[in-house]
Each structure stands twice: as structure tokens, then as C-alpha cells.
Write a protein that holds these residues in place. Structure first.
Motif, mmCIF file in Angstrom:
data_model
loop_
_atom_site.group_PDB
_atom_site.id
_atom_site.type_symbol
_atom_site.label_atom_id
_atom_site.label_comp_id
_atom_site.label_asym_id
_atom_site.label_seq_id
_atom_site.Cartn_x
_atom_site.Cartn_y
_atom_site.Cartn_z
ATOM 1 N N PRO A 30 -2.971 -13.350 24.345
ATOM 2 C CA PRO A 30 -1.568 -13.771 24.432
ATOM 3 C C PRO A 30 -1.011 -14.424 23.173
ATOM 4 O O PRO A 30 0.204 -14.435 22.970
ATOM 5 N N ASN A 31 -1.877 -14.986 22.335
ATOM 6 C CA ASN A 31 -1.381 -15.744 21.178
ATOM 7 C C ASN A 31 -1.426 -14.956 19.876
ATOM 8 O O ASN A 31 -1.253 -15.516 18.794
ATOM 9 N N ILE A 32 -1.650 -13.648 19.972
ATOM 10 C CA ILE A 32 -1.726 -12.811 18.781
ATOM 11 C C ILE A 32 -0.586 -11.799 18.799
ATOM 12 O O ILE A 32 -0.280 -11.200 19.834
ATOM 13 N N CYS A 33 0.052 -11.606 17.654
ATOM 14 C CA CYS A 33 1.122 -10.616 17.522
ATOM 15 C C CYS A 33 0.500 -9.223 17.439
ATOM 16 O O CYS A 33 -0.366 -8.974 16.591
ATOM 17 N N LEU A 34 0.911 -8.325 18.321
ATOM 18 C CA LEU A 34 0.404 -6.955 18.323
ATOM 19 C C LEU A 34 1.429 -6.019 17.701
ATOM 20 O O LEU A 34 2.574 -5.950 18.151
ATOM 21 N N SER A 35 0.999 -5.295 16.651
ATOM 22 C CA SER A 35 1.860 -4.340 15.960
ATOM 23 C C SER A 35 1.125 -3.012 15.864
ATOM 24 O O SER A 35 0.060 -2.841 16.457
ATOM 25 N N THR A 36 1.675 -2.064 15.117
ATOM 26 C CA THR A 36 0.985 -0.791 14.883
ATOM 27 C C THR A 36 0.992 -0.492 13.387
ATOM 28 O O THR A 36 1.735 -1.104 12.611
ATOM 29 N N THR A 37 0.160 0.462 12.991
ATOM 30 C CA THR A 37 0.082 0.826 11.564
ATOM 31 C C THR A 37 1.360 1.501 11.080
ATOM 32 O O THR A 37 1.541 1.669 9.880
ATOM 33 N N GLN A 38 2.234 1.879 12.006
ATOM 34 C CA GLN A 38 3.525 2.432 11.607
ATOM 35 C C GLN A 38 4.283 1.422 10.739
ATOM 36 O O GLN A 38 5.052 1.797 9.853
ATOM 37 N N ASP A 39 4.019 0.132 10.958
ATOM 38 C CA ASP A 39 4.666 -0.916 10.163
ATOM 39 C C ASP A 39 4.217 -0.863 8.701
ATOM 40 O O ASP A 39 4.865 -1.436 7.829
ATOM 41 N N TRP A 40 3.085 -0.198 8.428
ATOM 42 C CA TRP A 40 2.587 -0.018 7.055
ATOM 43 C C TRP A 40 2.977 1.349 6.501
ATOM 44 O O TRP A 40 2.577 1.706 5.389
ATOM 45 N N GLY A 41 3.735 2.116 7.296
ATOM 46 C CA GLY A 41 4.114 3.445 6.845
ATOM 47 C C GLY A 41 3.118 4.529 7.216
ATOM 48 O O GLY A 41 3.215 5.653 6.737
ATOM 49 N N TRP A 42 2.153 4.199 8.095
ATOM 50 C CA TRP A 42 1.122 5.164 8.496
ATOM 51 C C TRP A 42 1.234 5.402 9.997
ATOM 52 O O TRP A 42 0.904 4.523 10.784
ATOM 53 N N PRO A 43 1.686 6.585 10.431
ATOM 54 C CA PRO A 43 1.778 6.871 11.871
ATOM 55 C C PRO A 43 0.441 6.634 12.555
ATOM 56 O O PRO A 43 -0.618 6.951 12.003
ATOM 57 N N GLU A 44 0.496 6.082 13.758
ATOM 58 C CA GLU A 44 -0.730 5.695 14.457
ATOM 59 C C GLU A 44 -1.705 6.860 14.617
ATOM 60 O O GLU A 44 -2.912 6.704 14.432
ATOM 61 N N GLN A 45 -1.185 8.043 14.936
ATOM 62 C CA GLN A 45 -2.065 9.183 15.192
ATOM 63 C C GLN A 45 -2.628 9.775 13.896
ATOM 64 O O GLN A 45 -3.619 10.497 13.914
ATOM 65 N N ALA A 46 -2.011 9.429 12.754
ATOM 66 C CA ALA A 46 -2.430 9.994 11.468
ATOM 67 C C ALA A 46 -3.420 9.105 10.731
ATOM 68 O O ALA A 46 -3.937 9.485 9.684
ATOM 69 N N PHE A 47 -3.714 7.935 11.263
ATOM 70 C CA PHE A 47 -4.452 6.938 10.492
ATOM 71 C C PHE A 47 -5.882 7.368 10.186
ATOM 72 O O PHE A 47 -6.352 7.274 9.048
ATOM 73 N N GLU A 48 -6.604 7.864 11.195
ATOM 74 C CA GLU A 48 -8.010 8.200 10.961
ATOM 75 C C GLU A 48 -8.169 9.443 10.079
ATOM 76 O O GLU A 48 -9.071 9.497 9.237
ATOM 77 N N SER A 49 -7.312 10.446 10.255
ATOM 78 C CA SER A 49 -7.403 11.621 9.385
ATOM 79 C C SER A 49 -6.997 11.256 7.958
ATOM 80 O O SER A 49 -7.528 11.820 6.991
ATOM 81 N N SER A 50 -6.099 10.287 7.809
ATOM 82 C CA SER A 50 -5.763 9.790 6.467
ATOM 83 C C SER A 50 -6.960 9.084 5.840
ATOM 84 O O SER A 50 -7.207 9.190 4.634
ATOM 85 N N MET A 51 -7.726 8.365 6.663
ATOM 86 C CA MET A 51 -8.936 7.705 6.190
ATOM 87 C C MET A 51 -9.931 8.732 5.648
ATOM 88 O O MET A 51 -10.574 8.520 4.612
ATOM 89 N N VAL A 52 -10.065 9.863 6.339
ATOM 90 C CA VAL A 52 -10.993 10.907 5.894
ATOM 91 C C VAL A 52 -10.533 11.487 4.559
ATOM 92 O O VAL A 52 -11.351 11.739 3.662
ATOM 93 N N ALA A 53 -9.223 11.675 4.400
ATOM 94 C CA ALA A 53 -8.692 12.144 3.120
ATOM 95 C C ALA A 53 -8.993 11.137 2.018
ATOM 96 O O ALA A 53 -9.353 11.504 0.889
ATOM 97 N N PHE A 54 -8.872 9.855 2.338
ATOM 98 C CA PHE A 54 -9.170 8.784 1.382
ATOM 99 C C PHE A 54 -10.643 8.806 0.961
ATOM 100 O O PHE A 54 -10.970 8.674 -0.217
ATOM 101 N N LEU A 55 -11.546 8.977 1.926
ATOM 102 C CA LEU A 55 -12.975 9.031 1.614
ATOM 103 C C LEU A 55 -13.295 10.223 0.714
ATOM 104 O O LEU A 55 -14.144 10.135 -0.185
ATOM 105 N N ALA A 56 -12.603 11.343 0.948
ATOM 106 C CA ALA A 56 -12.806 12.520 0.101
ATOM 107 C C ALA A 56 -12.345 12.236 -1.331
ATOM 108 O O ALA A 56 -13.024 12.603 -2.300
ATOM 109 N N LEU A 57 -11.211 11.576 -1.461
ATOM 110 C CA LEU A 57 -10.715 11.215 -2.797
ATOM 111 C C LEU A 57 -11.691 10.288 -3.507
ATOM 112 O O LEU A 57 -11.970 10.456 -4.700
ATOM 113 N N ALA A 58 -12.200 9.300 -2.785
ATOM 114 C CA ALA A 58 -13.139 8.351 -3.383
ATOM 115 C C ALA A 58 -14.385 9.067 -3.893
ATOM 116 O O ALA A 58 -14.872 8.794 -4.998
#
Length: 359
Positions: A304-332
Motif C-alpha cells: 500500500p505504501n509504494i507507488c506502482l507505475s509501468t515501464t511505459q513511463d520510461w518510454g518502453w511499452p510493457e509488452q516490449a520490455f523483455e524482447s527489448s532486453m534481448v536486443a540489448f544483450l545482442a548489442l552488448a
């Protein structure tokens, strides 16, 4: 550089394709595009059977190539619209046991042959070989997004098939799988109603959770085990529901059963956050569970005392976050930048993650 990331998680609710852009030092990362494509029902059944250890090595080999061909078929539809330099492929996890073994199938060869691009894959094995859990990997990506964060303590939380959290607190990071998120809900409604999932948590919201069943489900030793830790369908599956829920759970209506499984997820999140040295000021959620208002409501009730948001607030759609992570790992891996953080997984040393297939 532009990288295409491909991810399908334990819930098998589809394959996510994300396009991201980054500079040569990975200092600047930007989301570009996302699309989800379906997994044919017959292939999905075979993948579930494989993950449940109900297939032969012969069948696993066939599945490895069948899934690889599906990736190539779907990317063929994208490649005339999306430009990319490299591909990151996670593959389908069919077995994962931290510190011991991990296996993702979906051969990279058809993708590379189709596109002429290098395909980076098998990101977890290096960490496991170094004594790590092989999960979670999202913190490696999240830490790059948080470089300009103003809060002292924030968390990211994935509500996929499995639930996992990452806490960033004054430069330190803690991450681990908390237990099931959507996976038990999806398996149970598939068993009872032949539906892939309870859309928006509508049916669960009509029921009432049974507190004694929730208590019994939480008796599994995983929930009190100290981090780092990781899990998957090997622990949390239909057998787990029947074993820990027992006759009491089976006597409930379907709505009450789904409400109880939702409460299990929400309560296990609360227990996980209580293990942390510091509660976050805000949690950024992503994954399919974000689209379940009833689940999010129950999580807020228990935190109850924590603000709940989504990654959309960072410009990353919630459903796209993990596949974006995989793209990031490939770049690295392509740029030979070690983003691996052994303190997250318990690995003995820092290593490069991923192998490459280039036709």
C-alpha cells in the motif's frame, strides 16, 4: 546500431519482436518498434509438453528446428518494414535449473540464412557455467535505463509467466524470481475452460480468494529461500497446484480458484519485497500481468505504501520490455561490452553473454 530482439516467455502467449537503437558505447538506448505474433496452437502444445519433460530427445530436436523456422517465417514479414543490423534471440526455455543447467530451443540458423545478419543467442549458459542462477537478466538492461534516475530506491518488476523483481538502491542491485505471476492462472483456466488466459482478470475478479489455500500454496520452500534464486515451470505447474492446494482448492468455484491463484501471486510479491534491505519508493511493472487490473489491484493492496507505475513511463511499452532486453544483450555481445552483473545471479565471475550464428 539497430537490433531486433525476439522473446517468448514461459507463458507461451505469443512471440514479441522489438526494435531498439543504441550508440556504439550503449550510452544511449531508444525504443523504436514492437509487434507480437502468435504461436500456432499445435506448436504451442508441443512446446508445453517439452517444457513439462513429456517429450523424447528426438522430438526436442525436431522442435528446435520447427521453432527456428517459425521465427524466420515471422521475421520475413517484418524485414521489409523494419531495418536492423543484428538479431538477439532468446528462444523458448524448456528447462532451467539455476547453477546446474538451462536450455532454450529455437535454432538461430534459419534467421541468419534469411536475413544475412548475425544472430546472438544462448545468453544464459555462460552465467550458469560460472555458478550463477542464469536469471534474472533484465537488471543488466534496466541498470542502463536508470543512469539518470533521481530516486534513491526504485524497482522494476516483470509479471510474465514467472514474476521477478529488481531493486536498485544507491548504486547496488538485488534481483531474483519471486515465484509465479501469470503462469498458474493461465494453466488452470486452460485446463478448466480451454481458454488461453482470463482476459483482464475478469473471472478472477468475480471470485473470492481462499486464505487457507493461499497459506498452503505459500508453504513451498521457494518463497522463503534467500536470494539470489530463480525458478520456472519446473516448480510452479499443475502438479504444484494439486499438491499444495489439495481437496480444499478443488472444491472452490472456478472464479474463487482464479482469485486464490491471483492472491498467491500478489502475496508472494509482498513476501519478496519484505526480504529486501530497503523498500523501493516506486515499482515499474512490465509484462502481460500489467494488463490484468485485478492482479494489479491485489498487488497494490499488499504493497500500500509504494507507488506502482509501468515501464511505459520510461518510454518502453510493457509488452516490449523483455524482447527489448534481448536486443540489448545482442548489442552488448556484438560490441564486446560486458553488461553481466555476477552479484545479481551469484555467478563467480563476470563473463560475456551469448553465442553467435552468422551464415
Amino acid at each position: 546500431m539497430l537490433a531486433l530482439g525476439i522473446m517468448n516467455g514461459t507463458s507461451l502467449d505469443g512471440i514479441d519482436y522489438s526494435l531498439i537503437e543504441a550508440n556504439a558505447q550503449l550510452k544511449k538506448i531508444q525504443f523504436k518498434k514492437h509487434k507480437t505474433m502468435d504461436i500456432p496452437s499445435l506448436l504451442k502444445k508441443k512446446l508445453i509438453a517439452c517444457a513439462n519433460n513429456q517429450t523424447s530427445t528426438y522430438e526436442v530436436s525436431l522442435l528446435h528446428f520447427e521453432l527456428g523456422q517459425l521465427y524466420a517465417k515471422q521475421v520475413k514479414k517484418l524485414k521489409n518494414q523494419w531495418r536492423f543490423d543484428i538479431i538477439g534471440l532468446h528462444g523458448q526455455t524448456v528447462h532451467h535449473e539455476g547453477k546446474k543447467a538451462t536450455l532454450q530451443i529455437g535454432h538461430p540458423a534459419p534467421l541468419s540464412l534469411l536475413t544475412g545478419k548475425p544472430v546472438y543467442y544462448d545468453f544464459r549458459s555462460g552465467d550458469v557455467a560460472c555458478g550463477g542462477q542464469g536469471a534474472p537478466f533484465a537488471p543488466f538492461f534496466q541498470s542502463h535505463l536508470l543512469k539518470n534516475a533521481k530516486k534513491d530506491s526504485v524497482a522494476f518488476h516483470n509479471l510474465g509467466g514467472i514474476s521477478n523483481l529488481t531493486l536498485f538502491h544507491k548504486g547496488k542491485v538485488i534481483a531474483f524470481d519471486t515465484g509465479p505471476a501469470n503462469r498458474l492462472l493461465d494453466e488452470w483456466i486452460l485446463k478448466k475452460k480451454k481458454l488461453s488466459y482470463d482476459k483482464n482478470g475478469t473471472l478472477a475478479s468475480r471470485g473470492l480468494p481462499d486464505p487457507l489455500c493461499v497459506r498452503d500454496f505459500l508453504m513451498h520452500s521457494y518463497f522463503t529461500k534467500r536470494f539470489p534464486k530463480s525458478t520456472g515451470r519446473e516448480l510452479f505447474n499443475l502438479d504444484y497446484i494439486l499438491r499444495f492446494g489439495g481437496k480444499r482448492f478443488l472444491a472452490l468455484t472456478l472464479a474463487d480458484q482464479l482469485a486464490t491463484l491471483t492472491e498467491l501471486t500478489a502475496k508472494s510479491l509482498q513476501m519478496a519485497y519484505q526480504q529486501l534491505p530497503k523498500m523501493p519508493e516506486e515499482i515499474y511493472f512490465y509484462g502481460g500481468g500489467v494488463n490484468n487490473p485485478y492482479l494489479m489491484e491485489r498487488i497494490q493492496f499488499h504493497l500500500p505504501n509504494i507507488c506502482l507505475s509501468t515501464t511505459q513511463d520510461w518510454g518502453w511499452p510493457e509488452q516490449a520490455f523483455e524482447s527489448s532486453m534481448v536486443a540489448f544483450l545482442a548489442l552488448a555481445r556484438h560490441l564486446n561490452i560486458k553488461v553481466h552483473r555476477p552479484e545479481v545471479t551469484g555467478a563467480q565471475k563476470r563473463v560475456g553473454l551469448g553465442a553467435v550464428y552468422h551464415s
